[in-house]
Design an enzyme around this catalytic site. Structure first.
Site, PDB file in Angstrom:
ATOM      1  N   GLU A 135      11.537  -0.298 -39.815  1.00 47.37           N
ATOM      2  CA  GLU A 135      11.751   0.497 -41.020  1.00 47.37           C
ATOM      3  C   GLU A 135      10.430   1.049 -41.573  1.00 47.37           C
ATOM      4  O   GLU A 135       9.464   0.288 -41.704  1.00 47.37           O
ATOM      5  CB  GLU A 135      12.441  -0.353 -42.096  1.00 47.37           C
ATOM      6  CG  GLU A 135      12.957   0.475 -43.252  1.00 47.37           C
ATOM      7  CD  GLU A 135      13.838  -0.334 -44.198  1.00 47.37           C
ATOM      8  OE1 GLU A 135      14.880   0.183 -44.630  1.00 47.37           O
ATOM      9  OE2 GLU A 135      13.471  -1.482 -44.511  1.00 47.37           O
ATOM     10  N   GLY A 273       9.033  -8.918 -46.238  1.00 51.91           N
ATOM     11  CA  GLY A 273       9.693 -10.184 -46.512  1.00 51.91           C
ATOM     12  C   GLY A 273      10.736 -10.463 -45.452  1.00 51.91           C
ATOM     13  O   GLY A 273      10.808 -11.549 -44.882  1.00 51.91           O
ATOM     14  N   ALA A 274      11.557  -9.439 -45.161  1.00 50.70           N
ATOM     15  CA  ALA A 274      12.624  -9.596 -44.170  1.00 50.70           C
ATOM     16  C   ALA A 274      13.183  -8.218 -43.852  1.00 50.70           C
ATOM     17  O   ALA A 274      12.879  -7.231 -44.525  1.00 50.70           O
ATOM     18  CB  ALA A 274      13.722 -10.518 -44.692  1.00 50.70           C
ATOM     19  N   MET A 275      14.031  -8.149 -42.810  1.00 55.47           N
ATOM     20  CA  MET A 275      14.639  -6.885 -42.400  1.00 55.47           C
ATOM     21  C   MET A 275      16.062  -7.126 -41.939  1.00 55.47           C
ATOM     22  O   MET A 275      16.325  -8.031 -41.157  1.00 55.47           O
ATOM     23  CB  MET A 275      13.823  -6.239 -41.273  1.00 55.47           C
ATOM     24  CG  MET A 275      14.323  -4.861 -40.872  1.00 55.47           C
ATOM     25  SD  MET A 275      14.164  -3.696 -42.249  1.00 55.47           S
ATOM     26  CE  MET A 275      15.496  -2.571 -41.844  1.00 55.47           C
ATOM     27  N   GLU A 276      16.965  -6.256 -42.390  1.00 56.48           N
ATOM     28  CA  GLU A 276      18.410  -6.458 -42.274  1.00 56.48           C
ATOM     29  C   GLU A 276      19.011  -5.978 -40.964  1.00 56.48           C
ATOM     30  O   GLU A 276      20.141  -5.482 -40.937  1.00 56.48           O
ATOM     31  CB  GLU A 276      19.110  -5.751 -43.442  1.00 56.48           C
ATOM     32  CG  GLU A 276      19.058  -4.224 -43.422  1.00 56.48           C
ATOM     33  CD  GLU A 276      17.905  -3.600 -44.172  1.00 56.48           C
ATOM     34  OE1 GLU A 276      17.979  -2.401 -44.485  1.00 56.48           O
ATOM     35  OE2 GLU A 276      16.931  -4.317 -44.447  1.00 56.48           O
ATOM     36  N   ASN A 277      18.327  -6.129 -39.860  1.00 53.74           N
ATOM     37  CA  ASN A 277      18.905  -5.713 -38.587  1.00 53.74           C
ATOM     38  C   ASN A 277      20.266  -6.383 -38.392  1.00 53.74           C
ATOM     39  O   ASN A 277      20.356  -7.609 -38.427  1.00 53.74           O
ATOM     40  CB  ASN A 277      17.984  -6.117 -37.432  1.00 53.74           C
ATOM     41  CG  ASN A 277      16.529  -5.783 -37.705  1.00 53.74           C
ATOM     42  OD1 ASN A 277      16.185  -4.646 -37.958  1.00 53.74           O
ATOM     43  ND2 ASN A 277      15.679  -6.801 -37.664  1.00 53.74           N
ATOM     44  N   HIS A 307      19.985 -11.350 -49.898  1.00 50.05           N
ATOM     45  CA  HIS A 307      19.640  -9.921 -49.987  1.00 50.05           C
ATOM     46  C   HIS A 307      19.881  -9.247 -48.636  1.00 50.05           C
ATOM     47  O   HIS A 307      20.533  -8.199 -48.554  1.00 50.05           O
ATOM     48  CB  HIS A 307      18.172  -9.808 -50.415  1.00 50.05           C
ATOM     49  CG  HIS A 307      17.614  -8.422 -50.425  1.00 50.05           C
ATOM     50  ND1 HIS A 307      17.188  -7.796 -51.570  1.00 50.05           N
ATOM     51  CD2 HIS A 307      17.375  -7.526 -49.421  1.00 50.05           C
ATOM     52  CE1 HIS A 307      16.727  -6.587 -51.282  1.00 50.05           C
ATOM     53  NE2 HIS A 307      16.827  -6.397 -49.970  1.00 50.05           N
ATOM     54  N   GLU A 308      19.354  -9.860 -47.564  1.00 50.56           N
ATOM     55  CA  GLU A 308      19.531  -9.263 -46.240  1.00 50.56           C
ATOM     56  C   GLU A 308      20.991  -9.278 -45.812  1.00 50.56           C
ATOM     57  O   GLU A 308      21.471  -8.339 -45.160  1.00 50.56           O
ATOM     58  CB  GLU A 308      18.665 -10.000 -45.214  1.00 50.56           C
ATOM     59  CG  GLU A 308      17.180 -10.023 -45.526  1.00 50.56           C
ATOM     60  CD  GLU A 308      16.608  -8.656 -45.838  1.00 50.56           C
ATOM     61  OE1 GLU A 308      16.990  -7.677 -45.178  1.00 50.56           O
ATOM     62  OE2 GLU A 308      15.780  -8.564 -46.764  1.00 50.56           O
ATOM     63  N   GLU A 330      18.878  -0.672 -51.112  1.00 51.16           N
ATOM     64  CA  GLU A 330      17.938  -1.666 -51.628  1.00 51.16           C
ATOM     65  C   GLU A 330      18.275  -2.139 -53.040  1.00 51.16           C
ATOM     66  O   GLU A 330      18.164  -3.324 -53.340  1.00 51.16           O
ATOM     67  CB  GLU A 330      16.507  -1.133 -51.566  1.00 51.16           C
ATOM     68  CG  GLU A 330      15.980  -0.913 -50.157  1.00 51.16           C
ATOM     69  CD  GLU A 330      16.000  -2.161 -49.289  1.00 51.16           C
ATOM     70  OE1 GLU A 330      16.208  -3.274 -49.811  1.00 51.16           O
ATOM     71  OE2 GLU A 330      15.819  -2.020 -48.072  1.00 51.16           O
TER      72      GLU A 330
END
Length: 860
Positions: A135, A273-277, A307-308, A330
């Site tokens: 991203e 922090g993280a990624m929503e793959n 969140h993810e 987001e």
């Protein structure tokens, strides 16, 4: 053709012309291990076949690929000369047919910046770990594609990996003959595809649920980390929160999780922090705790997990058309993270953290010169990268919290359910969401959207109290103000709370009224006749997004009795308001620090306490008048030391005060205590000094010249891990030596040899507020270097350098003038670069105003 950037206009033109039917991507990652020969980057083979349609046969377009070289290219069976059609970031596609097949055989580079296919070598055991992070637009560093969110397609991945490795992707995978083949995905955007590969420690579980139609939903769960972190990996708690989240979202969304399995990878050197793959969520491995942490850390991790997970619906199932509407995913994920945290997990006080921590991020961002409406104007990918900010996340989530109060929770959730069903696997704009919310709520969403989503800035709400002769309230009004730069006054749904002390001395609410604030002044008729309050809280329960102000009576009550306020959310809101006043030069920094010293020891919420520590440090470093800064710092360190000894032995509050004391240590006696705690000659009852706490104590000792390189090398030998290396690099950079600073500068600015994680650690250690004179020569060097860094390095590293090395500790008019001179002479610099410098300039100007306020209070 243009370089790596992509404009909104180009994306719209390409989306009108093309539609993508599917990708087949084959990666050979065996080159990740073993010796690397040659002077160029270490590369891997990437072969992509993409099938797509063209609405205007004969037209031209382009595909995206950032790679050192392309071996072969063919379009519809016709070989193309890479030297003629590939410029390093784009592949020119001419004379397209109605139906097309593009095949690209390329050598793509492994990344050391966390962008694309990141390669990490664990110093502890030499093992190699890979993962992807894309991203907003870095999948083109791994395979050829059409890199924009509205050209969705299904994907089939296959990966050759070194022997003994496991490979994961969005879909379920199986190995055969040395190749991992993965199930075809649903139609998704390029930036949420993912590959994770290596000898990861992997733990499994499963989630089951009977749906309303009687069918059984089964979701295989997995969680992974490096082998070196396995002894610290509390996968059971990760799975607990995951299952609680899946229950919550299925209860509220009425749309079964659509992506099959649900893996979660905690990976090294992660930029975000993280990624929503979908099906393969990635997190920074710092969420695996190597030492004792407070409940706030576990709450923070749970919030990110949720969140993810919310993104699986908001963002993955339904995706924004272009980055203008980034908030569609987001803001919702940020809101849903807190909403589900409170509704589904043990962290039932999550809204306190939201009010205190997330909103602080939003308030700062919304007062910068770069503030923007929640629905932003994103011209290109560089704009998009910078808009993952406090507006898009925290302000957007705050506004959605206000929206829930405005339309009602049931109407809001029913709108979400219709949104998913109507736009599944598609792309949306703002109007698509507003239309379903109008259907479910009956409210005029256009007016609400204009006020909250399409204008920038934060309003201030201040109470005005008129008392009658009988001592009761004659009239209570809420006054709304806006900054001159963003004069919009908005409708606010608020609860106004009245507080006074009880016979036992506690400060309690005795009356409250909900009302709609609209315009410059709103009378709250329901509170007329109430007893006179000592404190009026105009955003009680934190329903709206605003800066809370106090009348004189309320402020006087807080100065004397803030610790007596029993409601933890009300207390957090008051602390937040007092910090905003400090940043706005309405409350001297010395007064804020005094409040922290007198009342923070009574704070029951550990997350709020840790936020107060951070704010107090910032008040000292940036807003305290220079003439009194050293004295105030000594007071703060002494207070922290006192609270450390007074805290309950072994408690998380004691741990928080220990870390705060280390960061504020200012006198020889402070350094003696830290040294004694490290070597065992001193002790604080109940305080266990684990490895992470040892590094926390060593940084201030290094920064003040007490711990030298020999000591830090010995500590690394004790903790010879990837985490230990990052800590050591930060501590080495913190040493008070001109030679050290010069070396750090060269490593970060003049070389690209360091990974993103070590760049971050070096910058963190370099910029010490106690070393202002030592850092003074780097102001001129900074402005001479940043444009070169911006154009020559990846955008992530560029952002880290431009933000992290700005001379914020050279807090003088001369530095402000130097910043203005650079901006004036670089009007043609990249807009994203100018934005970063403008933001830092604004922080510096704000600090100088705060210092003037604090200096004026010194003579009281």
């Amino acid at each position: 053709m243009p370089g790596e950037n992509l404009t909104r206009d180009e994306a719209r033109e390409r989306a009108a012309l093309l539609s993508v039917d599917g990708y087949e991507v084959s990666l050979d990652l065996r080159s990740a291990v073993g010796e690397h020969s040659g002077g160029g980057p270490r590369t891997f083979r990437s072969v992509t076949t993409v099938r797509f349609r063209c609405a205007e046969p004969g037209a031209s377009s382009f595909a995206d690929l950032i790679a050192p070289s392309v071996t072969a290219l063919s379009l519809n069976g016709r070989d193309l000369d890479p030297g003629q059609v590939f410029d390093g970031s784009r592949i020119l596609l001419e004379d397209l047919a109605a139906d097309n097949e593009l095949v690209v055989d390329a050598q793509c580079a492994y990344s050391r910046t966390g962008e694309g296919m990141h390669r990490f070598v664990d110093p502890e055991d030499g093992e190699v770990y890979l993962y992807t992070q894309y991203e907003p637009a870095d999948s083109r560093r791994v395979f050829a594609n059409f890199e924009q969110p509205d050209l969705k397609a299904p994907y089939r991945f296959e990966v050759r990996a070194p022997e003994g490795w496991t490979v994961w992707s969005n879909g379920a995978g199986e190995p055969a003959d040395g190749v991992w083949r993965f199930a075809e995905t649903k139609p998704i955007s390029t930036y949420i595809t993912c590959v994770v590969a290596g000898p990861y420690h992997y733990v499994t579980d499963s989630y089951e649920r009977v749906l309303e139609d009687g069918t059984r939903l089964e979701i295989p769960l997995g969680a992974m980390c490096r082998k070196g972190l396995a002894p610290h990996f509390d996968a059971d708690d990760v799975f607990l929160v995951t299952k609680q989240g899946l229950d919550f979202f299925h209860d509220h969304f009425d749309y079964p999780y659509p992506f099959g399995k649900y893996d979660q990878a905690f990976v090294p050197e992660y930029n975000l922090g993280a990624m929503e793959n979908p099906g393969m969520v990635t997190f920074r491995e710092e969420f695996i705790f190597r030492g004792k942490v407070t409940r706030a850390s576990y709450e923070g991790r749970a919030n990110v997990i949720l969140h993810e997970m919310a993104h699986m619906w908001f963002g993955d199932l339904v995706t924004m058309e272009w980055w203008d509407d980034l908030w569609l995913k987001e803001s919702f994920a940020d809101f849903m993270g807190a909403f589900s945290l409170v509704g589904a997990t043990r962290f039932t006080d999550g809204w306190i953290t939201f009010a205190n921590r997330r909103k602080a991020w939003a308030y700062r961002a919304d007062q910068l010169p770069s503030t923007h409406p929640i629905t932003a104007d994103i011209r290109d990918l560089q704009d998009a990268k910078l808009n993952f900010d406090g507006i898009t996340y925290a302000k957007g989530a705050s506004v959605l919290k206000q929206l829930v109060a405005y339309v009602g929770q049931d109407a809001f959730l029913e709108g979400a359910r219709r949104y998913f069903k109507r736009h599944a696997y598609g792309n949306t704009r703002l109007g698509d969401l507003l239309s379903v919310l109008e259907e479910t709520s009956g409210r005029d969403m256009a007016a609400w959207s204009r006020a909250w989503l399409q204008t920038a800035g934060v309003n201030s709400l201040t109470p005005q109290v008129l008392l009658g002769g009988d001592g009761r309230i004659d009239e209570l009004a809420v006054v709304q103000e806006a900054a001159e730069s963003h004069p919009e006054l908005r409708p606010h749904r608020v609860a106004v709370g009245l507080y006074r002390r009880t016979d036992s001395g506690t400060l309690e609410r005795y009356a409250q009224a909900e009302t709609d604030v609209d315009g410059a002044r709103t009378v709250v008729a329901e509170l007329a006749g109430a007893d006179a309050p000592e404190l009026v809280l105009v955003n009680d329960d934190d329903l709206t997004y605003c800066k809370t102000r106090f009348d004189d009576t309320s402020l006087a009550a807080l100065r004397e009795h803030l610790g007596a306020l029993t409601d933890p959310l009300a207390r957090a809101l008051c602390w937040s308001a007092l910090w905003n006043m400090t940043r706005d030069a309405l409350l001297p920094a010395r007064d804020f620090v005094d409040l922290v010293l007198r009342f923070a020891g009574r704070e029951s919420d550990i997350g709020v306490l840790q936020m107060l520590h951070a704010w107090a440090e910032s008040a000292l470093a940036h807003y305290a008048a220079p003439a009194g800064r050293a004295e105030l710092g000594v007071e703060l360190a002494r207070g922290a030391r006192r609270e450390l000894h007074d805290a309950e032995p072994g408690s998380e509050h004691q741990l928080a005060w220990a870390r705060f004391f280390a960061r504020t240590a200012a006198e020889p006696a402070d350094f003696d205590l830290l040294t004694g705690l490290l070597d065992g000659t001193s002790a604080v009852e109940g305080l266990a000094v684990d490895q992470e706490l040892r590094w926390a104590f060593l940084e201030p000792l290094a920064a003040h010249g007490v711990a030298d390189e020999k000591v830090l090398d010995a500590e690394l030998a004790r903790d010879d891990t990837a985490s230990g290396k990052r800590h050591q690099v930060r501590c080495l950079a913190a040493r008070p030596s001109a030679a050290v600073k010069a070396q750090c500068w060269a490593q970060v600015v003049e070389s690209d040899a360091l990974s993103n994680a070590l760049v971050e650690a070096t910058i963190s250690g370099f910029a010490q507020s106690s070393q202002r004179e030592l850092l003074a020569p780097y102001t001129e060097k900074y402005f001479a270097a940043i444009e070169r860094v911006w154009t020559g390095r990846s955008i992530q590293i560029g952002m880290d350098v431009v933000r992290g090395l700005f001379p914020s500790h050279q807090d003088s008019q001369e530095t402000l003038d130097a910043t203005d001179a650079w901006l004036t002479s670089h009007e043609d610099a990249a807009p994203a670069l100018r934005r970063l410098v403008l933001e830092s300039r604004d922080d510096l100007a704000r600090a100088l105003r705060g210092q003037a306020c604090d200096g004026a209070a010194a003579g009281r």
